[in-house]
Design a protein around this motif. Sequence first.
Motif, short mmCIF file in Angstrom:
data_model
loop_
_atom_site.label_atom_id
_atom_site.label_comp_id
_atom_site.label_asym_id
_atom_site.label_seq_id
_atom_site.Cartn_x
_atom_site.Cartn_y
_atom_site.Cartn_z
N GLY B 555 -1.75 -4.99 -10.64
CA GLY B 555 -2.75 -4.67 -11.88
C GLY B 555 -2.84 -5.65 -12.78
N GLU B 556 -4.07 -5.70 -13.31
CA GLU B 556 -4.26 -6.75 -14.52
C GLU B 556 -3.53 -6.66 -15.53
OE1 GLU B 556 -6.13 -9.17 -14.39
OE2 GLU B 556 -7.20 -9.01 -12.58
N GLU B 557 -3.18 -5.40 -16.22
CA GLU B 557 -2.41 -5.42 -17.40
C GLU B 557 -0.95 -4.65 -16.91
OE1 GLU B 557 -5.02 -5.99 -20.92
OE2 GLU B 557 -4.38 -4.02 -20.99
N GLY B 558 0.14 -5.49 -17.26
CA GLY B 558 1.28 -5.00 -16.66
C GLY B 558 1.93 -4.16 -18.01
N GLY B 559 0.97 -3.97 -19.02
CA GLY B 559 1.47 -3.25 -20.09
C GLY B 559 2.79 -4.05 -20.73
N ASP B 560 3.97 -3.28 -20.97
CA ASP B 560 5.14 -3.81 -21.41
C ASP B 560 5.47 -4.80 -20.03
OD1 ASP B 560 5.64 -0.76 -22.50
OD2 ASP B 560 5.94 -2.29 -23.91
N SER B 561 6.30 -5.92 -20.60
CA SER B 561 6.56 -6.50 -19.16
C SER B 561 7.86 -5.84 -19.08
CB SER B 561 7.13 -8.06 -19.95
OG SER B 561 7.79 -7.82 -21.08
N GLY B 562 8.94 -6.73 -18.26
CA GLY B 562 10.19 -6.07 -17.76
C GLY B 562 9.86 -5.67 -16.26
N TYR B 563 8.96 -6.14 -15.70
CA TYR B 563 8.92 -6.16 -14.23
C TYR B 563 9.16 -7.44 -13.59
CZ TYR B 563 6.29 -1.79 -15.38
OH TYR B 563 5.77 -0.76 -15.88
N ASP B 564 10.07 -7.52 -12.33
CA ASP B 564 10.34 -8.62 -11.71
C ASP B 564 9.31 -9.38 -11.35
OD1 ASP B 564 13.30 -8.18 -12.04
OD2 ASP B 564 12.59 -6.13 -10.76
N LEU B 565 7.75 -8.80 -10.93
CA LEU B 565 7.03 -9.52 -10.32
C LEU B 565 5.68 -8.56 -10.84
CD1 LEU B 565 6.05 -11.70 -8.45
CD2 LEU B 565 6.44 -9.97 -6.67
N GLN B 566 4.53 -9.79 -11.15
CA GLN B 566 3.40 -9.14 -11.40
C GLN B 566 2.35 -9.56 -10.70
OE1 GLN B 566 2.70 -9.07 -15.48
NE2 GLN B 566 0.69 -8.07 -15.48
N ILE B 567 1.42 -8.76 -9.88
CA ILE B 567 0.51 -9.27 -9.05
C ILE B 567 -0.79 -8.58 -9.63
CG2 ILE B 567 -0.41 -9.25 -6.71
CD1 ILE B 567 2.47 -8.81 -5.67
N PRO B 568 -1.80 -9.50 -9.92
CA PRO B 568 -3.01 -9.03 -10.59
C PRO B 568 -3.71 -7.95 -9.83
CG PRO B 568 -2.98 -11.32 -10.84
CD PRO B 568 -1.85 -10.92 -9.89
N ALA B 569 -3.79 -8.19 -8.46
CA ALA B 569 -4.74 -7.47 -7.54
C ALA B 569 -4.28 -7.91 -6.06
CB ALA B 569 -6.15 -7.47 -7.88
N VAL B 570 -4.27 -6.85 -5.07
CA VAL B 570 -4.01 -7.20 -3.72
C VAL B 570 -5.24 -7.60 -3.04
CG1 VAL B 570 -2.77 -6.42 -1.74
CG2 VAL B 570 -2.10 -5.62 -3.70
N ASN B 571 -5.69 -9.03 -3.36
CA ASN B 571 -7.03 -9.37 -2.69
C ASN B 571 -6.65 -9.73 -1.16
OD1 ASN B 571 -8.39 -9.01 -5.01
ND2 ASN B 571 -7.83 -10.88 -5.99
N SER B 572 -5.47 -10.64 -1.23
CA SER B 572 -5.24 -11.01 0.19
C SER B 572 -3.93 -10.34 0.47
CB SER B 572 -5.10 -12.37 0.20
OG SER B 572 -4.05 -13.03 1.13
N GLU B 573 -3.80 -9.52 1.45
CA GLU B 573 -2.31 -9.02 1.76
C GLU B 573 -1.29 -9.97 2.03
OE1 GLU B 573 -3.69 -5.54 4.47
OE2 GLU B 573 -1.92 -6.63 5.16
N GLU B 574 -1.68 -11.21 2.66
CA GLU B 574 -0.83 -12.39 3.08
C GLU B 574 -0.25 -12.70 1.64
OE1 GLU B 574 -0.76 -16.13 5.55
OE2 GLU B 574 -2.62 -14.90 5.86
N THR B 575 -1.30 -13.43 0.64
CA THR B 575 -0.63 -13.73 -0.67
C THR B 575 0.16 -12.93 -1.39
OG1 THR B 575 -2.81 -14.62 -0.44
CG2 THR B 575 -1.42 -15.06 -2.63
N ALA B 576 -0.04 -11.64 -1.32
CA ALA B 576 0.86 -10.64 -2.08
C ALA B 576 2.26 -10.32 -1.28
CB ALA B 576 0.16 -9.47 -2.25
N VAL B 577 2.26 -10.30 -0.28
CA VAL B 577 3.48 -10.15 0.57
C VAL B 577 4.24 -11.48 0.37
CG1 VAL B 577 4.40 -10.05 2.83
CG2 VAL B 577 2.45 -8.56 2.20
N GLY B 578 3.55 -12.42 0.42
CA GLY B 578 4.32 -13.81 0.16
C GLY B 578 4.96 -13.95 -1.21
N ALA B 579 4.48 -13.19 -2.00
CA ALA B 579 4.91 -13.44 -3.36
C ALA B 579 6.26 -12.48 -3.34
CB ALA B 579 3.91 -12.77 -4.57
#
Lengths: 293, 594
Positions: B555-579
């Motif tokens: 999602g666009e806004e992670g709110g509080d940080s502290g997540y190990d990974l942030q992905i703005p949106a799943v536009n491409s499955e392949e890119t997101a899975v790759g991350a």
Amino acid sequence: MEHLEKLENTSVHILREAYASFKNLCMLWSIGKDSTVLLWLARKAFFGHVPFPLIHIDTHYKIPEMIQYRDRLALEWKLDMIYGENREALDQKQTFPDHRTTRIQCCKNLKTEPLKQVLSGAWPRHRLNHDTGKYELDRNTEPFTGVIAGIRADEEGSRSKERYFSPRDLDNTWDIGEQPPEFWNQYKTDFAPGTHIRIHPLLDWTEVDIWEYIGKEKIPVVPLYFDQGDGRRYRSLGCAPCTNPVESTAKNVGEIVAELKSGKFSRVAERSGRAQDKEDGGGLEELRKQGYM
Amino acid sequence: MEDMNIVIVGHVDHGKSTVVGRLLADTDSLPEGRLEQVRETCKRNAKPFEYAFLLDALKDEQAQGITIDAARCFFKTRLRNYMIIDAPGHVEFLKNMVTGASRAEAALLVIDAAEGIRENTRRHGYLLSMLGIRQVAVLVNKMDLVAYDRLRFEKTVQEYADFLKRIGIIPSAYIPTSGMEGDNIARHSANTPWFTGRTVLEELDHFQSSKPPVSQPFRMPVQGVYKFTRKGDNRRIIAGTIESGRLQAGEEVVFYPSGKTSRVRTLEGFNRETPQCLEAGWAAGFTLEEQIYVKRGDLVCKAGEPRPRVTSRVKVNLFWLGKEPLVPKKEYVLKLGTAKMGFRIEEIVRVLDAATLQAGKRDWVARHEVAECILKLKKAIAFDQAWELAQTGRFVIVDRYEIAGGGIVDEALEEQPAPLRERLPLRHEPGEKSVILPEERAERYNQRATLIVITGPEGVGKQTLARALEKKLFEEGKIVYFWGTGNVLSGASADLGKSANNRRPEQLRRMTEVARILLDAGVILIITAAELSPEDLAAIRTVIEAGRIETVWVGEEGGDSGYDLQIPAVNSEETAVGAVKELLQDRGVIFKAW
């Protein structure tokens, strides 16, 4: 507090920590002066009792007086005495005295290997029956998870790097770079299943300390350490074919201490009579990494 | 004759082993033939002779030219028996340095005159101060490499004195030395006519021998209670080493934390007359007039003397040696005296880099860092504040099977009601532990059991990503399972009414419990959940240790940080899975590229 008292109290503390931490604890007794002092310290720690079994790995090349002495003390002090051996290697004569192996390989065959197998319970153990005075096959085959041994730091380089509580993995190997920290009387007594700990309460003792303590406490030792009239005595005891007596007329503890402190042996390494140490630079280190004491 | 233990510390390659080797050689403390033997070995291996080889006895040490583990060696002067502990300077072996140093009464700190002050010169200094070693002499070594330059010496002295002052150490001396050439080690050197101070050997004899704290209040941690009835022995003996003070027969003793009292009937010994009085340093034993229940871990004190502290909350100074960082929420074990107690970090007050003295606020403590923390113990234990009584105010921390840190108790704190989160009915230890270790499963499955939490607002493609990731991992031979939130709602939480007040925390708790079981089984588990807050994640982490969770915010806004990974949106499955793949590889969850 004087020097020997300090050493004694530290060792007693370590022995009590070991006893509190391991359900299956044993102590190795090579019949030599060091492990006999260790046995005496155990009696100190537990007020006259030795609440765990003593293990002797019998190579069958020990000097006969050693075995007689072992069994005499075991009966007198009511010790839970166990011996183990490498029957197969002995039967097949895979030994140095039989000219089939090098000295180092012989140590592996007759000491290191049976030590591992006897500790793990894989090979037969023989336990002293105090009613009959004879050894019987021990039906208990549980592995020992804590093993007390009488090595000293001043004996040789790799022993100078030991911990009081030294973990060994499944294969008994010793990872020198990865030893646990040990400070403020706190030792590694937690361990993963399958591993065990070797406990070394005598690390800080020197050869002179051992003899002075034997004198002070009047601990009985094998008479082979004293000159029996031919001007020779053993300074370190091992198997007959690989341990040589030294030229010395010391007939009692006082004379030995004098000889070590200011006499002819004050600057001669203790194990100089041990032939297997000389076979390769670092020979003992290699043996020890694989489980030798 | 007195005894004294000395440790020699400092940065790697600044010449510690050489100084000790030279000290042994120049005081005739080596066995006959030892020096010749080392010379011979060096010749055979085509290496120049070094005094360090007298101590660096291990093959790896000689091959790499570094000290791996602390060696003990012995020598004596007219005044004392010395045990010198040569501690490694390599940062990798800091735990070995601490081990060596904790046995010492005084320290020699070595600095290379040419290279100057380095990271471990400072870190070791700090650790000496923390270990309570107050007597320190600084050796500015390898003076031969700087042509015995007095200015160089004085500059180093000035710089290091400033640092030591900040950590409360005032050295007894600064000595210009060369271990290689033997300058000012056992003999005064003609190369430093400007130096009129003591040699290293003289400095050792000048150190004050520490006396056991006999005049302090009596303290004896109970090591065991022995009753060996064989041979008709009916004594019930309380055994332990006296840390401070003294004890006589007839005195009234108090056992903490319980506060039970009894009177000493007899002091016990073996092969010596029944002692009348025992004091600090003795491994003692005594029997009681009245038989009360006492056990290992109790602290014995004397009635009428200052009492120890008894509480379950303490503020400590600790140093961390574990490979995994020290983190809140995870359960560790504290060993203090003979007591052993589970605890969690309540707060990491500040973290300090011992090499730079820079402090900061962080919620984990990395290896070789020092930190001020508040510990919350499972139950109260008895101890002293280290500045009041050092012996019963220091501890080590066990992480799984390893001693992973140590420290001193700074302050006993009031017990406080547990915060809300801790009152959640969470279960932390499985009843029956598997005999198969997590590492064994990890090796077999070629993966580390991990919970991958994919969270974020509605409709950003969390499920799509989760399914694609599951498929990809499965195809690569991983043992993986995707557990959608729907399953939680319809299965494990079916009995929770939709409107129940505690629905969300209880649902989270159940989900976490099930996840923990799957993780114990060695699985990589993927779950999705809508907008998990940092508090929700913290609740999950009370059951599943930090190292076993990876969080992904989609999602666009992670709110509080502290997540190990942030992905703005799943536009491409392949890119997101790759991350996510990269994250898993970075964290060592999966071992090979796929």
